[in-house]
Motif scaffolding. Sequence first.
Motif, mmCIF file in Angstrom:
data_model
loop_
_atom_site.group_PDB
_atom_site.id
_atom_site.type_symbol
_atom_site.label_atom_id
_atom_site.label_comp_id
_atom_site.label_asym_id
_atom_site.label_seq_id
_atom_site.Cartn_x
_atom_site.Cartn_y
_atom_site.Cartn_z
ATOM 1 N N ILE A 9 7.389 -2.073 7.631
ATOM 2 C CA ILE A 9 5.900 -1.809 7.739
ATOM 3 C C ILE A 9 5.549 -0.572 7.795
ATOM 4 C CG2 ILE A 9 3.634 -1.667 8.748
ATOM 5 C CD1 ILE A 9 4.645 -4.748 10.159
ATOM 6 N N MET A 10 5.330 0.175 6.330
ATOM 7 C CA MET A 10 5.225 1.965 6.001
ATOM 8 C C MET A 10 4.223 1.953 4.971
ATOM 9 S SD MET A 10 9.639 1.641 5.192
ATOM 10 C CE MET A 10 9.601 3.613 5.131
ATOM 11 N N PRO A 11 3.605 3.245 6.016
ATOM 12 C CA PRO A 11 2.428 3.976 5.104
ATOM 13 C C PRO A 11 2.431 3.683 3.099
ATOM 14 C CG PRO A 11 2.829 5.335 6.177
ATOM 15 C CD PRO A 11 4.219 3.741 6.570
ATOM 16 N N THR A 12 1.828 3.973 3.396
ATOM 17 C CA THR A 12 1.273 4.074 1.333
ATOM 18 C C THR A 12 2.400 5.587 1.247
ATOM 19 O OG1 THR A 12 -0.137 2.486 0.757
ATOM 20 C CG2 THR A 12 0.573 4.194 -0.880
ATOM 21 N N ALA A 41 -6.359 4.687 0.499
ATOM 22 C CA ALA A 41 -6.578 6.267 0.560
ATOM 23 C C ALA A 41 -5.189 7.090 0.408
ATOM 24 C CB ALA A 41 -7.290 6.531 1.897
ATOM 25 N N GLY A 42 -4.251 6.092 0.967
ATOM 26 C CA GLY A 42 -3.058 6.472 0.966
ATOM 27 C C GLY A 42 -2.363 6.657 -0.379
ATOM 28 N N ARG A 43 -2.863 6.715 -1.370
ATOM 29 C CA ARG A 43 -2.186 7.471 -2.998
ATOM 30 C C ARG A 43 -2.270 8.824 -2.793
ATOM 31 N NH1 ARG A 43 -4.164 1.609 -4.857
ATOM 32 N NH2 ARG A 43 -2.864 0.586 -3.487
ATOM 33 N N ALA A 44 -3.111 9.353 -2.222
ATOM 34 C CA ALA A 44 -3.347 10.938 -1.988
ATOM 35 C C ALA A 44 -2.570 11.494 -1.046
ATOM 36 C CB ALA A 44 -4.653 11.673 -1.062
#
Length: 420
Positions: A40-43, A322-325
């Motif tokens: 489980i890892m953030p974008t 949002a994590g694509r930023a």
Amino acid sequence: MIDASIAYKLLYDHFGYTEFRIGQKELILSLMSGRDTVGIMPTGAGKSLCYEIPAISSSGISIVVSPLISLMNNQVHALVNLGIAAAYYNSSLSAAQCNKMLKNMTDGAYKIIYVAPERLKNEEFLSACAAIEISYVIVDEAHCVSEWGQDFRPSYSEIPDFIKRLSKRPVIGAFTATATEKVRDDIIHLLGLNNPLILTTGYDRPNLYFSVINTKSNTDRIKKLKDILDSRKGKSGIIYCSTRKSADELYSLLLKDKYSVTHYHAGLTNDEREKNQSDFIKNNKNIIVATNAFGMGIDKPDIEFVIHHNIPKNIEGYYQEAGRAGRNGENAECIILYMPSDVSIVKSIIDNTQNQTPQKRRAEYMRLNKMVDYVNISGCLRNYILNYFGEAVAAPCGNCSSCTERSKRIKKAKKTLDRS
């Protein structure tokens, strides 16, 4: 015990990196040692590398179950460009292309094959799987297996049956960017994982600045959006809309006003989506207006802002988008332009979702309520998100609109006291 030097050599030889990011090495070595694994890892944390390195190190083929055609296309294209033999099997292929892919598969031409979950029960595909060695089955976007996940896909329930039909059980890996404790438990239970390594690298992305901007009307929202864009000219950003109609309308408006903009949603043709996505990734267009059909697997590290033009459906989806930023580690902004009437639009989307159980509808409403709480809180926005995912945080972050507004109020009060 797997020698870590093997993983480092593969990392450098195939991807050109000398160091792993947080959690990558542990997840890779777990899979390579033959243990079921949950990551489980953030974008932007590099999940795909965690199964790509084990895949290319193995003697057999790796099957990666993936939910979106565009995601598969992007991942396979990136691997082929690196000289790694990969292919996908989904509804975008013609009958002739499917037959060619399956023949190449049985001939051992690929190391990694991305498969849509709907194709797992296809008899031709199952016959091909029976003729080869499968080292790993990887479940990408694994939260889709759970009815409590934000993107539940009934077809993901076919994965355990597919694994049971294989002549030998492969090692299973499951990866996602966002999973509450309930969803994580569902992933382990529903996929039938055996004593898996479970690694959560942490949800925080310190370089992202979170903000909520309240708007009074559509006119007010458009004005504030243009103010944001005008102050960020030349910067790359995504604007998410809740519906195709609103995405088309906003795109047309911005195009008319001479912004460097394109758009993306499932209603466009494949050629249109590919061209528009390419224009954005190559910086031919600075801004892309999109629905949530856009983004998974997009390898564009220099996105400097992500704006949600409408309230998102849930925290999980919002944090993933949002994590694509700021995937390059540079400072970036995640902005929601909130208008209370948007909530009724999201409720309508939930109510009109097909093949939805009453339990699933209740879960969607509960997640929407949490999203409404987020856009209305006076406390730290980042801490709200981290607490939602079960990550305890002691102090306000100082890097969100709530914290900066609070800091301004304190400074103003202090100046008033100093003058008195």
